[in-house]
Design an enzyme around this catalytic site. Structure first.
Site, PDB file in Angstrom:
ATOM      1  N   GLY A  32       3.028  -1.905   4.046  1.00 48.19           N
ATOM      2  CA  GLY A  32       3.792  -3.079   4.446  1.00 48.19           C
ATOM      3  C   GLY A  32       3.034  -4.156   5.172  1.00 48.19           C
ATOM      4  O   GLY A  32       3.632  -4.904   5.935  1.00 48.19           O
ATOM      5  N   GLY A  33       1.718  -4.273   4.962  1.00 48.85           N
ATOM      6  CA  GLY A  33       0.971  -5.409   5.482  1.00 48.85           C
ATOM      7  C   GLY A  33       1.166  -5.630   6.965  1.00 48.85           C
ATOM      8  O   GLY A  33       0.887  -4.773   7.805  1.00 48.85           O
ATOM      9  N   THR A  49       0.840  -1.185   0.000  1.00 51.45           N
ATOM     10  CA  THR A  49       0.000   0.000   0.000  1.00 51.45           C
ATOM     11  C   THR A  49       0.879   1.241   0.000  1.00 51.45           C
ATOM     12  O   THR A  49       2.088   1.162  -0.126  1.00 51.45           O
ATOM     13  CB  THR A  49      -0.914  -0.027   1.247  1.00 51.45           C
TER      14      THR A  49
END
Length: 528
Positions: free
Chosen positions: A423-424, A341
């Protein structure tokens, strides 16, 4: 960035310099922080297409001095046709291709909702002005970044056959070289249509018709009625009280609860200095407790098993902090959540602040570029489970679990700090690292972002759930973490994409605005 820039007239931070400049120029033209963020959000969707697109989702935290922050939830639900029967014969939802494109894209509606919320702030800039830079970059072209080139190459096997991907993002069937001039004329035309007819056209107009036709043509379950039913909404943010500040983030279906819990637990550990064993170990152990709560609670907001606000009560955070052994690691792993993202922040001249995040989930999302529109479509719905008993079981109309979570802190001394990252699984961890380095241990913003980082779990397609460390950590600290029982994995990169692309701003009571972007990104902090 080695030094933290300062400005008085406003500032925008973004992981691509052209997006930061688009937002800054709107501030220069008299726009407010929300308008600057819409301009930056449109631009970043063009210039950083591997990380986000207007076919994805978004979330906002918006703060006006003297008022309680508000949040905008702009995440789309699963399509009406996206039920378990649609995936009959499969063990899981495919990660790429038409069946991965199963949720409505919410971010454009989020732009509209945020602009509506800011209407009371004064005269609005026209929408064509806000989208002008994005349209220009899509029409005239933008140089492909290092990360776009590398990720296209690394993820090509799963992406190359997705409808529209090769024609849009490959050059002669191969990944583009760094510096290749990427033009996106179909996306420029879509953005021009939105500028002329309004953002609602994405859901209930000519753009919506083209999107619905294109999605149907490639085999996605998302249809015109799904688009027409969707509207982003204003929600009350979650918050946690720290010793000297209150930090705000999004409620479920995001993992914003995780970020707030990590900060709340760490605040109770009494760590006195940054960058040592107590700092890293304390945050990692707080992360484990927060992720355990997240994985049993965070789902569609209409189906929550319990109220997430209860997890932020002082007594709950006190108890979790007491669980942490200051010298030993809790055994791990637990389930992890991947994702990619962008995060961006803006503060205008009068102190109105925005923390914003926008995503297509994995790099390039589903890989689909909707025919006739140039719009890349997310694969956020792949976080659903086909197991009807799962917390995040697939059902039409249900919202998927989101790794996205933008943070904003309001300090007792009058400072305001929007901060966040992509970064999840790493998003809450990096946010906690940046916040504690700056707000607890006095590190300037630029150094707080540049300092070596860690990641418990996986992101960017990794399969391991180790405690990953960038190569710049002191050997003695690495040895101490291993001795405490952490399953440490040293990464070769000193500044690796694995650790995400973070950013932050701080506005001081005297009007000074500081901002910094991550040296791991192609970003900038652009001020007036």
């Amino acid at each position: 960035m080695l030094k933290t820039p300062t400005a008085l007239g406003g500032m925008v931070v973004a992981p691509h310099h052209l997006a930061a400049q688009a937002g800054r120029d709107v501030l220069r033209d008299g726009g407010n922080a929300v308008e600057a963020m819409v301009a930056a959000a449109a631009a970043i969707a063009v210039v950083y297409p591997h990380m986000n697109a207007i076919g994805g989702d978004g979330f906002w935290v918006i703060h006006e001095p003297g008022r309680a922050p508000i949040a905008v939830e702009a995440c789309g639900p699963a399509a009406a046709r996206a039920d378990r029967a649609f995936y009959a014969g499969l063990d899981a939802i495919p990660s790429r291709g038409p069946k991965a494109a199963l949720t409505v894209a919410g971010t454009v509606s989020g732009w509209a909702t945020a602009l509506e919320a800011a209407c009371a702030w004064g005269p609005a800039l026209p929408l064509p002005r806000l989208l002008a830079d994005a349209i220009r970059h899509a029409r005239d072209g933008v140089a492909v970044s290092v990360s776009q080139s590398a990720l296209t190459r690394d993820k090509l096997p799963g992406l190359k056959d997705a409808p529209g991907f090769a024609e849009t993002f490959l050059v002669g069937g191969a990944p583009p070289a760094v510096g290749h001039l990427l033009r996106q004329p179909a996306l420029a035309a879509t953005l021009e249509a939105l500028a002329a007819r309004g953002l609602d056209d994405f859901y209930r107009g000519g753009v919506a018709e083209r999107l619905a036709a294109g999605l149907a043509a490639v085999g996605s379950p998302v249809g015109g009625e799904d688009l027409a039913r969707y509207r982003a909404r204003v929600v009350e943010p979650l918050s946690v009280r720290l010793a000297d500040a209150r930090v705000f983030n999004l409620p479920p279906p995001t993992q914003g609860l995780s970020t707030l819990m990590i900060l709340g637990i760490f605040d109770r550990l009494g760590v006195q200095a940054g960058e040592g064993f107590a700092h890293v170990h304390g945050l990692v152990e707080a992360t484990k407790r927060a992720f355990r709560v997240r994985d049993r609670l965070v789902t569609d907001p209409d189906r929550l098993p319990s109220d997430p606000r209860a997890q932020l009560e002082p007594a709950v955070l006190d108890a979790l902090a007491r669980e942490i052994d200051p010298s030993r690691a809790l055994p791990w792993p637990e389930p992890s959540k991947p994702g990619d993202t962008i995060w961006m922040g803006a503060i205008d001249r009068v102190g109105r602040a925005v923390s914003f995040i926008q995503s297509v989930y994995w790099e390039f999302g589903s890989g689909i570029v909707v025919p006739g529109t140039g719009v890349s479509w997310q694969n956020r719905g792949t976080s659903f489970s086909l197991d009807a008993r799962a917390l995040n079981a697939l059902e039409p109309g249900r919202k998927p679990f989101h790794t996205l979570n933008p943070s904003l802190a309001v300090f007792d001394d009058g400072r305001t700090m929007p901060f966040g990252t992509m970064g999840g699984e790493g998003q809450p961890q990096t946010q906690a690292a940046v916040f504690t380095r700056h707000a607890r241990f006095g590190m300037p913003l630029a150094q707080a972002l540049a300092a070596p980082r860690w990641l418990l779990g996986r992101t960017w397609g990794d399969t391991t759930t180790t405690l990953k460390l960038e190569s710049r950590f002191e050997p003695a600290l690495v040895a101490a973490l291993r001795a405490a029982g952490h399953d440490v994995e040293l990464l070769p990169a000193a500044f690796g994409d694995t650790m995400g692309h973070a950013g932050a701003l701080v506005r001081h009571p005297d009007g000074r605005i500081e901002g910094a972007s991550d040296p791991r990104s192609d970003g900038a902090a652009s001020g007036l």
